[in-house]
Each structure stands twice: as structure tokens, then as C-alpha cells.
Design a protein around this motif. Structure first.
Motif, short mmCIF file in Angstrom:
data_model
loop_
_atom_site.label_atom_id
_atom_site.label_comp_id
_atom_site.label_asym_id
_atom_site.label_seq_id
_atom_site.Cartn_x
_atom_site.Cartn_y
_atom_site.Cartn_z
N ILE A 297 0.84 -1.19 0.00
CA ILE A 297 0.00 0.00 0.00
C ILE A 297 0.88 1.24 0.00
O ILE A 297 2.04 1.21 0.42
N GLY A 298 0.32 2.34 -0.49
CA GLY A 298 1.07 3.59 -0.45
C GLY A 298 0.94 4.40 -1.73
O GLY A 298 0.13 4.12 -2.61
N ARG A 299 1.80 5.42 -1.83
CA ARG A 299 1.79 6.38 -2.94
C ARG A 299 2.83 6.00 -3.98
O ARG A 299 3.91 5.50 -3.65
N HIS A 300 2.49 6.24 -5.22
CA HIS A 300 3.46 6.05 -6.30
C HIS A 300 4.67 6.94 -6.06
O HIS A 300 4.55 8.07 -5.57
N HIS A 301 5.85 6.44 -6.39
CA HIS A 301 7.07 7.17 -6.05
C HIS A 301 7.28 8.43 -6.90
O HIS A 301 8.13 9.26 -6.57
N GLN A 302 6.49 8.61 -7.98
CA GLN A 302 6.63 9.81 -8.80
C GLN A 302 5.33 10.61 -8.91
O GLN A 302 5.38 11.83 -9.09
N HIS A 303 4.19 9.95 -8.82
CA HIS A 303 2.90 10.61 -9.00
C HIS A 303 2.20 10.77 -7.65
O HIS A 303 1.81 9.79 -7.03
N PRO A 339 6.62 0.71 7.51
CA PRO A 339 7.55 0.36 6.42
C PRO A 339 7.37 -1.07 5.90
O PRO A 339 7.70 -1.35 4.74
N GLU A 340 6.82 -1.95 6.73
CA GLU A 340 6.61 -3.34 6.30
C GLU A 340 5.61 -3.46 5.17
O GLU A 340 5.65 -4.42 4.40
N ILE A 341 4.67 -2.49 5.06
CA ILE A 341 3.63 -2.60 4.04
C ILE A 341 3.70 -1.48 3.00
O ILE A 341 2.95 -1.51 2.04
N ASN A 342 4.59 -0.52 3.19
CA ASN A 342 4.73 0.58 2.23
C ASN A 342 5.25 0.03 0.91
O ASN A 342 6.31 -0.59 0.85
N CYS A 343 4.48 0.24 -0.17
CA CYS A 343 4.88 -0.32 -1.47
C CYS A 343 6.22 0.21 -1.94
O CYS A 343 6.91 -0.45 -2.74
N ASN A 344 6.63 1.36 -1.44
CA ASN A 344 7.90 1.93 -1.87
C ASN A 344 9.12 1.21 -1.30
O ASN A 344 10.25 1.55 -1.63
N ARG A 345 8.88 0.21 -0.47
CA ARG A 345 10.02 -0.60 0.02
C ARG A 345 10.70 -1.38 -1.11
O ARG A 345 11.83 -1.83 -0.95
#
Length: 348
Positions: A297-303, A339-345
Motif C-alpha cells: 500500500i502507499g503512494r506512487h514514487h513519482q505521481h 515500512p513493512e507494508i509501504n509499497c515503496n520498500r
């Protein structure tokens, strides 16, 4: 142009949970879904705080269970249907050694509330279980196919469900909003399950997908009012019908049931159950599984306005309300994600 606070893509367990978070907090939304993903429909719908292969606690099980009753009771009232069926899960022991491992597990932190200290003897003449069972508490089943059917019906009634394939090529991402065809929105959340493989914004993530096949059988003599976990699950569904599953295939990424999957399930079932039965259904779906077994889950790293809600694996009925709250708090209140579920990991 139609303006909403959120566009949601996908109407499985993840998409519904996020819709419910938005609805409860007065946000406007629309949902795009093309019925291409089957895992939420095929899912057995068990909620269970214990990994029964290793006798370990499910990630964030306490937090997930704390939300579960309220969430599904609210859905039952909204949709006017029964969804939550509570019953224990009995873990079959294959040896004295497994019994001892069970007793050791009851001393593990966080497992004590869920594992019974008593060995339950088998009294069902149609089940093979010479070493008895361990009982798991705080368990049950959500009728997922009924939930999805009635929730989509509800979304149609309020004119927010668009049943079509989402076209990523026409999505315009701006600094503080997105535009998609006739819609403008502050945010878009992709909750597509294994459909992520077609999503150019998130298909770089290691969501591999694991195919699961399940049988529905009719067995009038079985007479179970609890679920059994052995090499397969047997889950009561009422009217002498039971769900039997599931397989785990990492290579086949189709929703098509297979002869091999059926043979595997029948073979395992017949080592556990001795009475006659009839197979009345056979289904398959690809679970959205991640290599580290945590949601994405989380925000796209650019958008900045594009978000992901995915990676529920085989525990969607438990984890979806919990991670939907996490994502909403992240978007609306800038609360940090675990951080365990942040898609940006997994980003470079």
C-alpha cells in the motif's frame, strides 16, 4: 466533468474495504471494475489469527480482529444480507509430536488467546483423526461472493460503479489531482489484485500471484459445524455443502480450473474424509501474493495522487479493513505508513 474525492479501480475485498472507509467518512468516490479478477470471489473467506502450518501468529492479527466484527456487521446492515459465520477451526494432528508443538505454541507471545489448551478428540465417524485436534478461537468465514455481488449492486444503486476495463493510457496525473475521461479526482487508488500486472504505474512491484483452486462438495453424512484444517481445509457452508481447498500454484496465472488441481484436492480430501460426497463446483483464482508476504500500500514514487492497495494474499477478509484504514490515514492525514507494508520498500 464529474468531480469525486477518489477514483477506485477494482471491486474485490480491498476495493470494497476502501470504499467503506470513504463512505463512513463522507468522501465521494466512483469505482471502475471489469470483473477480471476472481480471487476475492473464489476465496474461502476464512478469518483466522494463526498460521496453522507453523503455529505462529498472523501479522497484526490483534489489530485486524479488533476491526473485523464492526466492519462486517456494518456491511450486513448496509446490504441487508448475512455475511459473517462464526465457528471454530480444528487443526488435525498427525502425531504426538504435533500435539507437543501445539502446546509449545500456546506459550508464544500473542497466541494464548487463540489456541485452546485442550486436545479435542475426534467423534465424527466420517473423519480420520486418530490424534485429535487443536481448536483455534476467534475464527469464522465471510461469504465473499455474496459480499461482492451485493456490494456491487449497492454501488450501482447510487450510480458510482462503472463496469469497464480501466484504460491507463488516458489517465492524466497532475500535481494535486488526476483526470480520467469524464472524471476529475484528488486521488486514485488501484485495488486490482493480480490485475496489477497490467498496471504501468505499479507492475514493477514483486506481486507474483499464486493460483488457488477450490472445490465445493455436497456431503450429507459429514455433519460438520466447524472447519477442519489438515492438508486441506474443509469449511462448512450450510445445507450439507462444504468448501475444500486450496491449491498453491506459482506458475499458472490463469483463472481456469485444472484437472491436476482437482486431483490434488480430491486426493488430500480422501485421506481426511471417509463418507460419500459429490463435487458440485470447481473454481480457481490468482491470489495477489507478495514475496515478503506483506501487503503493498502507499503512494506512487513519482505521481503524488496515485496510490496502491494490494497484496492481500490469502487473508483478504481479515487484512483489508485494517490496511484500508492505514492508507486513508496516510492520504488524508499524512500519517506515516508502516515500512513493512509501504509499497515503496521495493522501489529502486
Amino acid at each position: 466533468m464529474k468531480h469525486v474525492d477518489y477514483i477506485i479501480v477494482g471491486c474485490g475485498l480491498a476495493g470494497i474495504a476502501f470504499c467503506e472507509e470513504l463512505r463512513a467518512l463522507g468522501k465521494t468516490f466512483c469505482v471502475f471494475d471489469n470483473n477480471s479478477q476472481q480471487s476475492s470471489l473464489v476465496a474461502a473467506g476464512l478469518y483466522n489469527p494463526v498460521i496453522l502450518k507453523r503455529f505462529t501468529k498472523v501479522w497484526k492479527s490483534k489489530e485486524q480482529l479488533a476491526l473485523l466484527d464492526f466492519y462486517y456487521t456494518r456491511l450486513e446492515k448496509l446490504l441487508d444480507v448475512k455475511l459473517d459465520y462464526k465457528f471454530p477451526i480444528l487443526r488435525k494432528f498427525s502425531s504426538v509430536e504435533e500435539q507437543n508443538l501445539w502446546f509449545q505454541a500456546t506459550d508464544k507471545p500473542g497466541l494464548e488467546p487463540y489456541l485452546s489448551l485442550d486436545i479435542k478428540k475426534n467423534t465424527n465417524p466420517n473423519i480420520e483423526a486418530n490424534f485429535g485436534f487443536g481448536t483455534v478461537k476467534s475464527t469464522g468465514r465471510i461469504e465473499t461472493s455474496r459480499l461482492i455481488y451485493h456490494y456491487k449492486k449497492y454501488l450501482k444503486s447510487i450510480n458510482v460503479l462503472i463496469e469497464e476495463t480501466f484504460d491507463y493510457s488516458v489517465l492524466v496525473s497532475e500535481e494535486t489531482s488526476v483526470i480520467y475521461k469524464d472524471y476529475t479526482s484528488k486521488h486514485i487508488v488501484f485495488a486490482e489484485g493480480f490485475g496489477i500486472r497490467n498496471n504501468p504505474f505499479f507492475n514493477h512491484l514483486p506481486l507474483y500471484g499464486t493460483k488457488g483452486e477450490v472445490l465445493t462438495i455436497k456431503a450429507p453424512k459429514l455433519q460438520l459445524d466447524y472447519a477442519i484444517k489438515s492438508s486441506v481445509f474443509i469449511i462448512p457452508e450450510g445445507n450439507d455443502t462444504y468448501r475444500v481447498g486450496s491449491t498453491y500454484n506459482r506458475d499458472d496465472k490463469t483463472n481456469k480450473p485444472t484437472v491436476a488441481g482437482k486431483k490434488e484436492l480430491v486426493s488430500k480430501l480422501e485421506t481426511l474424509m471417509t463418507c460419500e460426497y459429490e463435487i458440485i463446483d470447481h473454481k480457481a483464482g490468482v491470489r495477489p501474493t507478495v514475496k515478503d508476504r506483506r501487503p503493498l500500500i502507499g503512494r506512487h514514487h513519482q505521481h503524488q495522487s496515485i496510490y496502491l492497495l494490494n497484496g492481500l494474499g490469502s487473508r483478504g477478509v481479515m487484512v483489508s479493513p485494517y490496511i484500508s484504514k492505514q492508507l486513508y490515514a496516510f492520504i488524508e492525514h499524512n500519517e506515516p505508513l508502516n515500512p513493512e507494508i509501504n509499497c515503496n520498500r521495493f522501489n529502486p
